[in-house]
Design a protein around this motif. Sequence first.
Motif, PDB file in Angstrom:
ATOM      1  N   UNK A 114       0.919  -1.201   0.112  1.00 19.51           N
ATOM      2  CA  UNK A 114      -0.199   0.064   0.076  1.00 19.51           C
ATOM      3  C   UNK A 114       0.808   1.141   0.074  1.00 19.51           C
ATOM      4  N   UNK A 115       1.853   1.416   0.908  1.00 20.07           N
ATOM      5  CA  UNK A 115       2.690   2.420   0.871  1.00 20.07           C
ATOM      6  C   UNK A 115       3.609   2.807  -0.377  1.00 20.07           C
ATOM      7  N   UNK A 116       4.104   1.656  -0.934  1.00 19.31           N
ATOM      8  CA  UNK A 116       4.633   1.713  -2.132  1.00 19.31           C
ATOM      9  C   UNK A 116       3.715   1.980  -3.368  1.00 19.31           C
ATOM     10  N   UNK A 117       2.623   1.749  -3.285  1.00 15.05           N
ATOM     11  CA  UNK A 117       1.675   2.153  -4.485  1.00 15.05           C
ATOM     12  C   UNK A 117       1.292   3.646  -4.212  1.00 15.05           C
ATOM     13  N   UNK A 118       1.038   3.933  -2.851  1.00 11.36           N
ATOM     14  CA  UNK A 118       0.835   5.445  -2.749  1.00 11.36           C
ATOM     15  C   UNK A 118       2.089   6.321  -3.322  1.00 11.36           C
ATOM     16  N   UNK A 119       3.421   5.821  -3.099  1.00 15.57           N
ATOM     17  CA  UNK A 119       4.466   6.596  -3.382  1.00 15.57           C
ATOM     18  C   UNK A 119       4.292   6.769  -4.989  1.00 15.57           C
ATOM     19  N   UNK A 120       4.092   5.602  -5.752  1.00 10.62           N
ATOM     20  CA  UNK A 120       3.970   5.596  -7.143  1.00 10.62           C
ATOM     21  C   UNK A 120       2.592   6.640  -7.560  1.00 10.62           C
ATOM     22  N   UNK A 121       1.602   6.578  -6.844  1.00  9.08           N
ATOM     23  CA  UNK A 121       0.608   7.415  -7.085  1.00  9.08           C
ATOM     24  C   UNK A 121       0.756   8.824  -6.962  1.00  9.08           C
ATOM     25  N   UNK A 122       1.476   9.289  -5.892  1.00  9.08           N
ATOM     26  CA  UNK A 122       2.074  10.702  -5.743  1.00  9.08           C
ATOM     27  C   UNK A 122       2.797  11.140  -6.873  1.00  9.08           C
ATOM     28  N   UNK A 123       3.954   9.961  -7.341  1.00  6.41           N
ATOM     29  CA  UNK A 123       4.882  10.198  -8.309  1.00  6.41           C
ATOM     30  C   UNK A 123       4.133  10.616  -9.794  1.00  6.41           C
ATOM     31  N   UNK A 124       3.011   9.589 -10.089  1.00  4.88           N
ATOM     32  CA  UNK A 124       2.467   9.926 -10.917  1.00  4.88           C
ATOM     33  C   UNK A 124       1.681  11.171 -11.275  1.00  4.88           C
ATOM     34  N   UNK A 125       1.154  11.821 -10.054  1.00  3.72           N
ATOM     35  CA  UNK A 125       0.561  13.030 -10.207  1.00  3.72           C
ATOM     36  C   UNK A 125       1.673  14.265 -10.393  1.00  3.72           C
ATOM     37  N   UNK A 126       2.870  13.941  -9.742  1.00  8.21           N
ATOM     38  CA  UNK A 126       3.743  14.970  -9.979  1.00  8.21           C
ATOM     39  C   UNK A 126       4.080  14.905 -11.418  1.00  8.21           C
ATOM     40  N   UNK A 127       4.537  13.702 -12.136  1.00  5.04           N
ATOM     41  CA  UNK A 127       4.746  14.112 -13.450  1.00  5.04           C
ATOM     42  C   UNK A 127       3.635  14.729 -14.250  1.00  5.04           C
ATOM     43  N   UNK A 128       2.230  14.226 -13.909  1.00  5.82           N
ATOM     44  CA  UNK A 128       1.213  14.581 -14.792  1.00  5.82           C
ATOM     45  C   UNK A 128       0.781  16.143 -14.497  1.00  5.82           C
ATOM     46  N   UNK A 129       1.197  16.516 -13.505  1.00  8.94           N
ATOM     47  CA  UNK A 129       0.869  18.007 -12.800  1.00  8.94           C
ATOM     48  C   UNK A 129       0.925  19.072 -13.913  1.00  8.94           C
ATOM     49  N   UNK A 130      -0.077  19.968 -13.938  1.00 10.65           N
ATOM     50  CA  UNK A 130      -0.135  20.903 -15.090  1.00 10.65           C
ATOM     51  C   UNK A 130       0.402  22.450 -14.719  1.00 10.65           C
ATOM     52  N   UNK A 131       1.043  22.464 -13.256  1.00 10.13           N
ATOM     53  CA  UNK A 131       1.555  23.657 -12.908  1.00 10.13           C
ATOM     54  C   UNK A 131       2.407  22.963 -11.696  1.00 10.13           C
ATOM     55  N   UNK A 132       3.512  23.933 -11.642  1.00  9.94           N
ATOM     56  CA  UNK A 132       4.649  23.674 -10.677  1.00  9.94           C
ATOM     57  C   UNK A 132       4.340  23.375  -9.231  1.00  9.94           C
ATOM     58  N   UNK A 133       3.343  24.219  -8.801  1.00 12.33           N
ATOM     59  CA  UNK A 133       2.750  24.052  -7.275  1.00 12.33           C
ATOM     60  C   UNK A 133       2.292  22.752  -7.091  1.00 12.33           C
ATOM     61  N   UNK A 134       1.455  21.935  -7.983  1.00 12.23           N
ATOM     62  CA  UNK A 134       0.868  20.623  -7.776  1.00 12.23           C
ATOM     63  C   UNK A 134       1.787  19.644  -7.803  1.00 12.23           C
ATOM     64  N   UNK A 135       2.780  20.015  -8.864  1.00 11.69           N
ATOM     65  CA  UNK A 135       4.146  19.080  -8.883  1.00 11.69           C
ATOM     66  C   UNK A 135       4.951  18.879  -7.680  1.00 11.69           C
ATOM     67  N   UNK A 136       5.024  20.083  -7.088  1.00  7.98           N
ATOM     68  CA  UNK A 136       5.993  19.999  -5.913  1.00  7.98           C
ATOM     69  C   UNK A 136       5.374  19.506  -4.652  1.00  7.98           C
ATOM     70  N   UNK A 137       4.093  19.660  -4.562  1.00  7.08           N
ATOM     71  CA  UNK A 137       3.249  19.216  -3.633  1.00  7.08           C
ATOM     72  C   UNK A 137       3.132  17.716  -3.610  1.00  7.08           C
ATOM     73  N   UNK A 138       3.066  17.191  -4.737  1.00  9.21           N
ATOM     74  CA  UNK A 138       2.986  15.737  -4.834  1.00  9.21           C
ATOM     75  C   UNK A 138       4.479  15.029  -4.745  1.00  9.21           C
TER      76      UNK A 138
END
Length: 632
Positions: A114-138
Amino acid sequence: MNSETAVIQKFLGAFIVALASALVLSGPVAATPAKEAPWLPEAAAYRLTLFLGNLEPLPWDDVGTAWAEPYRGSEFSVGALAWLDGNSDIGPAPLLDAITREDRQAVFAEATRLIARRIDEELDRAVMADDPARAQQAVRTARELYRSFADGIAAADPDASRRIGLAWLELNSSTGSAGVLGAGATPASRKTMEAAREVISLYLAENYLVDDFAPRRTLSALPETVVLSGRTIEVPPSLPPGFDIFDQDPLPRLVLNFEEQGIDETDLPLVAYGDMLFDSAQIFGNPAQGLGVACSTCHNRSDVNQRLFIPGASHQPGAIDVDGAFFNPIFNDRRDDPIDIPSLRGLRFTGPYGRDGRFASLRDFTRNVIVNEFGGDEPTPFMLDALLAYMLEFDFLPNSMLTPDGQLTEAAPEAAQRGEAIFNTPFAALGDRSCSSCHVPDTNFLDRQAHDIGSVALAYDGARTGAMDTPTLLGTVYTAPYFHDGSLPTLAAVVDWFDESKSLGLTGAERADLTAYLETVGAADEPYEAFDAENTAFRLAFSELTTFASTLDTLLPQRDAKHILLLTDTVAADLSADASTMSNLAARPEVYALAQRLAEVGDAVRTDDWVAAETSWTAFKSEADAIEERAF
């Protein structure tokens, strides 16, 4: 931005501060533990699961609670399950099923995935983010989740730890920036982000997202490839989120018999060495030693550390199960029976020792704490002599409302005067005995016996396990809660319990007067240390540590390498750790240098270079004298 998002943004800075503090503590473990940064809910639940999963018997209800509720002291208002529900598409059903089935290995596997999948989930959000603030938070969130595994990877696979660390740095620097009011904006480097993300995700896939984990005798965050290799890896001991082993605030005042007589501790080398041992984690085994747990951790300034709390070993602050599975598995009695930490004030008067008075000798009791409770090596006779010499100097707090023979003075309030009469009144329900029959006023409110008053639940029919050593009433205003298990929160609750359980028939006014009497007897004129801008907690610590070191004047001529090294390892590490609390920032480098000078004494002794050891010790004394006025 909501408050919990703001907390996430604080994490990275707090993590860096904690890391900087840890770097200062290279070498021997200090008895001054470092505070850690807050944990994200699911990361906290995972670390609690690892910790609780290594206890025997395993507290399954606590494992469920770890995921359902915020950990103690959490900056988040929700537990991991609610957090996942609101912030993730990953469902916890497999984990909850494993907890329901009480399948330890399955819980470990599902929680880890679960923790490993959550890390990947947040990394997906970071790579796909359309603005720097969202990417940095992810990225920040993913990195804080990775913290769940970081110590295991660092211990077992340092090369991978460095690669992943660089990948996190690349992710942080490649998310782009919106600039300030549109100026200085930089675009994200998607290619760099994806490459860095791949380094992290591949390692997670190989080690934390596997279909079948090898059976774990000890639950830890070690990478699966390392576990399968069969290599023995020592992961540094850690406490789970929600722990608190720091000194209480305000700091209790320490009253020492020799100081009250105007004797300097530096003139009492055996006492001073015992004082050092009382503050040294080095006399215990792991995990206590690695965590910086010392005698003074529980018995803060000879009193009770009322904030101490370790999940799985404490049922409430100020209590600890010292014969459970955590500190010394071989001493595990397999009973969940944490006890309220007793005060050590007036120790020379309060024998026998142990909550049930099982040790007639303070020496035997002290050895039991070191060897059995905390898994330390057999102490030398000198170490036991020194510890006893120091602890037997602990005195009760002065109380101007009480005479030395336990009588109230004119300074006591009228309600207490009335309560004194009740305290000395025989009750038929007590077998024509009074409160003072056990808490004898002219012997420090003790009878030095054990009595079964019915406060302990019997372990089995016919058991005679309810007798508890009569505790003194001196200083008790500052040692709440009460009874061996801390089940009664106030002295008024103690009075109510006796009145109701023993059918004493007290009126409400009499209960109030008896409570006033107990509060007067248990009071003190100056219960806490008084600090100001220059008389700081660090100045107190500096004075204590240099006093500990003064015993080298006795130990060096004796060429007593064993006890010298125990002292230098303890004091040098503590001096460095405590320097971080100084208010005089300009003098901080001098204190670090002073700690290094003491470490040089130990280094010289290890190489049998006694001339160099004497030289470094002479320099230490000179430098300590020179900076003493600036050490605050």
